[in-house]
Scaffold this motif. Structure first.
Motif, mmCIF file in Angstrom:
data_model
loop_
_atom_site.group_PDB
_atom_site.id
_atom_site.type_symbol
_atom_site.label_atom_id
_atom_site.label_comp_id
_atom_site.label_asym_id
_atom_site.label_seq_id
_atom_site.Cartn_x
_atom_site.Cartn_y
_atom_site.Cartn_z
ATOM 1 N N THR A 104 -18.809 6.303 42.890
ATOM 2 C CA THR A 104 -18.306 5.432 41.780
ATOM 3 C C THR A 104 -17.009 4.822 41.561
ATOM 4 O OG1 THR A 104 -20.806 5.766 41.335
ATOM 5 C CG2 THR A 104 -19.264 3.971 39.771
ATOM 6 N N GLN A 105 -17.540 3.361 41.840
ATOM 7 C CA GLN A 105 -15.145 3.151 41.238
ATOM 8 C C GLN A 105 -15.442 3.384 40.006
ATOM 9 O OE1 GLN A 105 -15.068 -0.652 43.067
ATOM 10 N NE2 GLN A 105 -12.797 -0.989 41.879
ATOM 11 N N LEU A 106 -14.513 3.328 39.221
ATOM 12 C CA LEU A 106 -13.827 3.898 37.987
ATOM 13 C C LEU A 106 -12.743 1.958 37.948
ATOM 14 C CD1 LEU A 106 -12.582 7.281 37.481
ATOM 15 C CD2 LEU A 106 -15.204 6.031 38.132
ATOM 16 N N ALA A 107 -13.081 1.873 36.510
ATOM 17 C CA ALA A 107 -12.394 0.495 36.702
ATOM 18 C C ALA A 107 -11.047 0.785 36.265
ATOM 19 C CB ALA A 107 -13.315 -0.091 35.438
ATOM 20 N N ALA A 108 -9.602 0.314 36.029
ATOM 21 C CA ALA A 108 -8.726 0.470 35.489
ATOM 22 C C ALA A 108 -9.050 -0.412 34.197
ATOM 23 C CB ALA A 108 -7.741 0.080 36.097
ATOM 24 N N VAL A 156 -10.673 -5.463 45.870
ATOM 25 C CA VAL A 156 -11.537 -6.726 44.950
ATOM 26 C C VAL A 156 -12.509 -6.532 44.179
ATOM 27 C CG1 VAL A 156 -13.521 -8.538 45.891
ATOM 28 C CG2 VAL A 156 -11.332 -7.528 47.433
ATOM 29 N N ALA A 157 -13.000 -6.126 43.546
ATOM 30 C CA ALA A 157 -14.089 -5.755 42.420
ATOM 31 C C ALA A 157 -13.269 -5.517 41.732
ATOM 32 C CB ALA A 157 -14.631 -4.215 42.590
ATOM 33 N N GLU A 158 -12.350 -5.070 41.520
ATOM 34 C CA GLU A 158 -11.267 -4.890 40.147
ATOM 35 C C GLU A 158 -10.971 -6.317 39.900
ATOM 36 O OE1 GLU A 158 -9.576 -3.025 36.947
ATOM 37 O OE2 GLU A 158 -10.218 -1.503 39.004
ATOM 38 N N ALA A 159 -10.258 -7.334 40.600
ATOM 39 C CA ALA A 159 -9.667 -8.331 40.830
ATOM 40 C C ALA A 159 -10.408 -9.224 40.527
ATOM 41 C CB ALA A 159 -9.056 -8.289 41.865
ATOM 42 N N ILE A 160 -11.542 -9.021 40.254
ATOM 43 C CA ILE A 160 -12.710 -10.266 40.307
ATOM 44 C C ILE A 160 -13.095 -10.358 38.686
ATOM 45 C CG2 ILE A 160 -14.955 -9.583 40.801
ATOM 46 C CD1 ILE A 160 -15.611 -12.237 41.893
ATOM 47 N N THR A 175 -18.642 -7.058 46.409
ATOM 48 C CA THR A 175 -17.799 -6.562 46.730
ATOM 49 C C THR A 175 -17.937 -5.757 48.493
ATOM 50 O OG1 THR A 175 -17.660 -4.765 45.577
ATOM 51 C CG2 THR A 175 -16.580 -7.103 44.655
ATOM 52 N N GLY A 176 -18.457 -4.823 48.546
ATOM 53 C CA GLY A 176 -19.220 -4.230 49.449
ATOM 54 C C GLY A 176 -19.192 -4.783 50.702
ATOM 55 N N ALA A 177 -19.680 -5.589 50.401
ATOM 56 C CA ALA A 177 -19.428 -6.826 51.903
ATOM 57 C C ALA A 177 -18.663 -7.066 52.404
ATOM 58 C CB ALA A 177 -20.716 -7.865 51.739
ATOM 59 N N ILE A 178 -17.159 -7.402 51.606
ATOM 60 C CA ILE A 178 -16.267 -7.962 52.349
ATOM 61 C C ILE A 178 -15.907 -6.504 52.638
ATOM 62 C CG2 ILE A 178 -13.818 -8.420 51.631
ATOM 63 C CD1 ILE A 178 -15.917 -10.043 48.481
ATOM 64 N N GLY A 179 -15.717 -5.425 51.734
ATOM 65 C CA GLY A 179 -15.053 -4.117 52.630
ATOM 66 C C GLY A 179 -15.486 -3.839 53.709
ATOM 67 N N ALA A 180 -17.056 -3.499 53.391
ATOM 68 C CA ALA A 180 -17.890 -3.414 54.715
ATOM 69 C C ALA A 180 -17.377 -4.463 56.386
ATOM 70 C CB ALA A 180 -19.218 -3.343 54.985
ATOM 71 N N GLY A 181 -16.746 -5.387 55.966
ATOM 72 C CA GLY A 181 -16.388 -6.438 57.081
ATOM 73 C C GLY A 181 -14.750 -6.218 57.083
ATOM 74 N N ALA A 182 -14.124 -5.123 55.805
ATOM 75 C CA ALA A 182 -12.783 -5.142 56.178
ATOM 76 C C ALA A 182 -12.760 -3.393 57.466
ATOM 77 C CB ALA A 182 -12.059 -4.894 55.033
ATOM 78 N N ALA A 183 -13.692 -3.332 56.963
ATOM 79 C CA ALA A 183 -13.720 -1.383 57.628
ATOM 80 C C ALA A 183 -13.953 -2.059 59.344
ATOM 81 C CB ALA A 183 -14.700 -0.652 57.166
ATOM 82 N N ALA A 184 -14.971 -2.943 59.713
ATOM 83 C CA ALA A 184 -15.888 -3.334 60.973
ATOM 84 C C ALA A 184 -14.304 -4.164 61.505
ATOM 85 C CB ALA A 184 -16.926 -4.208 60.749
ATOM 86 N N SER A 185 -14.230 -4.545 60.880
ATOM 87 C CA SER A 185 -13.067 -5.553 61.766
ATOM 88 C C SER A 185 -11.719 -4.463 62.554
ATOM 89 C CB SER A 185 -11.922 -6.136 60.781
ATOM 90 O OG SER A 185 -12.488 -7.582 60.430
ATOM 91 N N HIS A 186 -11.282 -3.975 60.915
ATOM 92 C CA HIS A 186 -10.325 -2.789 61.774
ATOM 93 C C HIS A 186 -10.987 -1.695 62.647
ATOM 94 C CE1 HIS A 186 -7.024 -0.225 61.720
ATOM 95 N NE2 HIS A 186 -7.689 1.107 62.242
ATOM 96 N N SER A 187 -11.693 -1.518 62.535
ATOM 97 C CA SER A 187 -13.059 -0.310 63.414
ATOM 98 C C SER A 187 -12.615 -1.109 65.386
ATOM 99 C CB SER A 187 -14.147 -0.443 63.250
ATOM 100 O OG SER A 187 -14.318 0.942 62.520
ATOM 101 N N LEU A 188 -12.766 -3.184 65.497
ATOM 102 C CA LEU A 188 -12.836 -3.245 65.828
ATOM 103 C C LEU A 188 -12.108 -3.769 66.827
ATOM 104 C CD1 LEU A 188 -15.723 -5.585 65.108
ATOM 105 C CD2 LEU A 188 -16.032 -3.689 66.784
ATOM 106 N N GLY A 189 -10.641 -3.494 66.226
ATOM 107 C CA GLY A 189 -9.301 -3.925 66.311
ATOM 108 C C GLY A 189 -8.964 -5.336 66.598
ATOM 109 N N LEU A 190 -9.059 -5.845 64.947
ATOM 110 C CA LEU A 190 -9.644 -8.112 65.645
ATOM 111 C C LEU A 190 -7.894 -7.817 64.343
ATOM 112 C CD1 LEU A 190 -12.878 -8.932 63.338
ATOM 113 C CD2 LEU A 190 -12.058 -8.101 65.856
#
Length: 473
Positions: A104-108, A156-160, A175-190
């Motif tokens: 679980t992510q903890l709020a700041a 992203v979750a902290e900012a919204i 925000t998980g979908a956005i993070g998953a998109g980030a992980a996939a983008s890095h994996s794919l070398g975009l």
């Protein structure tokens, strides 16, 4: 201060995120952060195996099998099955979140509800995992893609604006979908431009409503987010188009889903510091909503200290801030999924069995007469003292009225597994072994697997490691 838009008041946020995703290397990640990440990966992989035995995971795999798309791209952990990467990500994401036992992510910020921002591993790890296995990436490459995805999810979750969660969105899904998109983008070398496009598609798929808590649709959210990230990355890699400013745009994610955002929470903050380092990620000791955990830990200690038995207890009163009952919504649970979001059940089962693990959160246990009878003696609501502390802790105050007239009191602001009271590596390994056994894998192989995961960056390929977490025909 949350930015409200009449135009693109703060252009460039998506571009910042895209550059971070495309340009970050493992050398940019401190060793301590890498270790925290490997602990959460260990936790997530064990939960994928355990969750593969859930009814929800079984139904989902059955439906996917009807698509006749099985191949050898990526493993569905805890099973014999292999699927295209996007569907493996969906199945593993659902399984990781199926028992609500994931980190679980903890709020700041003080206006946030502590522990309610997101479950970052469930959507991000399966996306990174599926592409790493399909493309035969190293453990170090998997680790970095996961770290990047979690960092994007959490920032992203902290900012919204907190309205996003307060009024019903499930941020693990969004925000998980956005993070998953980030992980996939890095994996794919975009590159940064293609990454921004992938984020645009991932944000357009970001959805999930909290009214579904206590049902199979809650873990569906995590699986769908993981799948959305993979699909977005693969489409972007092949030339698909999308808005390149999806986070900050007037009609973009922050405004549409939250009514605004705190620019200071994300501008220049990616990796500065890494969320794994500050404020940290909490790993769960119990398969229930994280808001139950401070009270569960304090109550378990009280039970042991006074050797409490159910017949000694006349009534239990539990008080928290007003946000916690808004998530722990099942006061008379009738199945194992509802029990995960029931403060009453979580305390009742501790008093009855002095433990609360996977075996306790089943329909059969929840509906036992002794459990239901004890639940009716527990009152859960808002306590002014806990409310006054603020929302960035999970302050829980428990008063136990005994049959002899004595009253006992205990309280806690943080649960076991939080950065303030972390699980040791050995406690985490024990949880991992328990998850393997629950999922049908012989725990004898678990210690060797755990050691390899905790040294993931030394693995030349992820494939042999993941093979150890599947069931052979």
């Amino acid at each position: 201060m949350y930015t409200k838009y009449v135009a693109d008041a703060n252009p460039g946020v998506t571009a910042q995120v895209a550059r971070f995703v495309a340009e970050t290397t493992l050398d940019d990640v401190p060793e301590a952060v890498r270790h925290f990440a490997k602990r959460s990966i260990l936790d997530g992989l064990g939960l994928a195996v355990a969750g593969s035995r859930s009814v929800a995971a079984g139904i989902a795999r059955h439906v996917i099998a009807e698509y006749r798309c099985a191949n050898h791209e990526a493993s569905v952990l805890g099973t014999t099955e292999h699927l295209p990467a996007r569907f493996a990500a969906f199945a593993n994401g659902l399984a990781i979140h199926a028992d609500d036992y994931d980190d679980t992510q903890l709020a700041a910020a003080s206006d946030r509800v502590y522990g309610l921002l997101s479950h970052p591993t469930a959507p991000v790890l399966p996306a990174a995992l599926a592409l790493a296995e399909r493309d035969d990436r190293s453990g170090a490459e998997l680790l970095l893609a996961y770290l990047i995805g979690v960092e994007v999810t959490t920032k992203v979750a902290e900012a919204i604006d907190p309205r996003h969660y307060d009024q019903g969105f499930h941020s693990t899904a969004t925000t998980g979908a956005i993070g998953a998109g980030a992980a996939a983008s890095h994996s794919l070398g975009l590159d940064p431009v293609r990454t921004a496009i992938a984020l645009g598609m991932a944000a357009s798929q970001a959805a999930g409503l909290r009214e579904n808590f206590g049902s199979m649709t809650k873990p569906f959210h995590a699986g769908r987010a993981a799948e959305s990230g993979v699909f977005a990355g693969e489409l972007a890699a092949r030339g698909f188009t999308a808005a390149e400013n999806i986070l900050e745009a007037k009609r973009g994610f922050f405004q549409a889903a939250g009514g605004g955002y705190d620019a200071a929470a994300i501008n220049g903050r990616l990796g500065h510091p890494w969320t794994f380092q500050e404020p940290g990620i909490s790993i769960k000791p119990h398969p229930s909503g994280s808001l139950t955990h401070p009270g569960m830990g304090a109550f378990a200690d009280l039970i042991v200290k006074h050797d409490l038995r159910p017949d000694q207890v006349r009534r239990i009163t539990v008080g928290t801030n007003r946000h916690m009952p808004n998530a722990l919504i099942h006061h008379q649970p009738r199945n194992g999924l509802q029990a995960k979001f029931s403060m009453e059940f979580c305390l009742a089962i501790l008093l009855l069995e002095r433990r609360a693990r996977l075996a306790q959160f089943t329909d059969e246990v929840v509906n036992r007469e002794d459990v239901q009878r004890l639940i009716r003696r527990i009152d859960f609501g808002v306590d002014p003292e806990a409310e006054a502390v603020g929302y960035n802790t999970m302050t829980t105050i428990i008063r136990v009225e005994l049959a002899d007239g004595e009253t006992l009191e205990t309280r806690a602001a943080f649960g076991k597994g939080s950065p303030q009271n972390p699980m040791s590596d050995q406690e985490l390994i024990d949880k991992f072994l328990d998850c393997l056994e629950w999922g049908g894998l012989h725990p004898g192989r678990g210690r060797e697997i755990a050691d390899r995961i905790l040294h993931l960056d030394r693995e030349p390929s992820t494939r042999p490691l993941l093979a150890r977490l599947t069931i052979r025909d």
